[in-house]
Design an enzyme around this catalytic site. Structure first.
Site, PDB file in Angstrom:
ATOM      1  N   LYS A  83     -14.460  21.008 -17.667  1.00 36.56           N
ATOM      2  CA  LYS A  83     -14.360  19.319 -17.418  1.00 36.56           C
ATOM      3  C   LYS A  83     -13.935  19.305 -15.819  1.00 36.56           C
ATOM      4  CE  LYS A  83     -12.337  15.259 -19.434  1.00 36.56           C
ATOM      5  NZ  LYS A  83     -11.187  14.747 -20.012  1.00 36.56           N
TER       6      LYS A  83
HETATM    7  C1  E4P Z   1     -11.349  11.296 -21.389  1.00 33.15           C
HETATM    8  O1  E4P Z   1     -12.016  12.367 -21.385  1.00 33.15           O
HETATM    9  C2  E4P Z   1     -10.081  11.013 -20.859  1.00 33.15           C
HETATM   10  O2  E4P Z   1      -9.251  12.059 -21.253  1.00 33.15           O
HETATM   11  C3  E4P Z   1      -9.621   9.815 -21.699  1.00 33.15           C
HETATM   12  O3  E4P Z   1     -10.184   9.205 -22.421  1.00 33.15           O
HETATM   13  C4  E4P Z   1      -8.670   9.023 -20.608  1.00 33.15           C
HETATM   14  O4  E4P Z   1      -8.236   7.935 -21.297  1.00 33.15           O
HETATM   15  P1  E4P Z   1      -7.148   6.977 -20.815  1.00 33.15           P
HETATM   16  O5  E4P Z   1      -7.406   5.958 -19.884  1.00 33.15           O
HETATM   17  O6  E4P Z   1      -6.573   6.250 -22.100  1.00 33.15           O
HETATM   18  O7  E4P Z   1      -6.060   7.856 -19.987  1.00 33.15           O
END
Ligand code: E4P
Length: 218
Positions: A83
């Site tokens: 990622k």
């Molecule tokens: C996506 O891969 C992120 O880990 C995640 O969805 C972020 O979510 P949040 O805005 O609730 O931190």
């Protein structure tokens, strides 16, 4: 539509994997910090809980260092998905990783143009953060609809739309209607998808009537 679990809580992931609904897992540095676990050990354990992709996020900011971190993460398991953040360096790293046959999840996407860039860089997944857009009174689901239309306009783009920062079942309903490929859900949101008061009420009535028959199926 695929469901990923957005969590670094291995007990919750294992519990939900048993339902057969889990197609992968996403993590991020904040979720790893919350777990208090060693990053590589954690990713290794999560990779045993699902056959699907497990996103492990790099923390370097320049492309070369991102690729060095990816070199450390990829050998952990065959289903590790790197990622990277939506920056020019992240896109450079995406291209290099994709050219070597690796799946990349490009994260922190907040605009349709960013999603177009990630697709052109060869990302396997683009992660638009709908909840964080809603938090600032922008239109998270509108972004998903825009990206769907743009990607559909160019069939050569093979990037999957991975709806992220999901806050509620309504985000999932709308994502499915729009045709998003994947949503990554916090465990509590996945659990809540099944809830309906008429299901509970109906089951209660059926069981009460069944008891009146005095019968047993087994
Ligand atoms: C996506 O891969 C992120 O880990 C995640 O969805 C972020 O979510 P949040 O805005 O609730 O931190």
């Amino acid at each position: 539509m695929k469901f990923f679990i957005d969590s670094a809580d291995t007990a919750a992931i294992a519990d939900l994997a048993a339902t057969g609904m889990v197609d992968g897992v996403t993590t991020n540095p904040s979720l790893v910090a919350k777990s208090g676990r060693d990053f590589k050990e954690l990713i290794s354990e999560i990779c045993t809980l699902t056959k699907g992709p497990v996103s492990a996020e790099v923390t370097a900011l320049d492309a070369k260092a991102m690729l060095s971190e990816a070199d450390q993460l990829l050998p952990i398991a065959d289903n590790v998905c790197i990622k990277v953040p939506l920056t020019w360096d992240g896109l450079k790293a995406t291209r290099a990783l994709a050219d070597n046959g690796h799946k990349v999840n490009v994260t922190l996407c907040f605009s349709a143009n960013q999603a177009l860039l990630a697709a052109k860089a060869g990302a396997a997944y683009i992660s638009p953060f709908v909840g964080r857009l809603d938090d600032i009174s922008a239109d998270g689901m509108g972004l998903i609809a825009d990206i769907r239309q743009i990607y559909d306009n160019y069939p050569d783009l093979e990037t999957e739309i991975l709806v992220a920062s999901v806050r509620s079942p309504e985000h999932i309903r709308q994502s499915a209607l729009i045709g998003a490929d994947v949503a990554t859900l916090p465990p509590e949101v996945l659990r809540s998808l099944i809830a309906h008061p008429l299901t509970d009420k109906g089951l209660e009535a059926f069981l009460a009537d069944w008891q009146k028959t005095g019968q047993s199926i087994t």
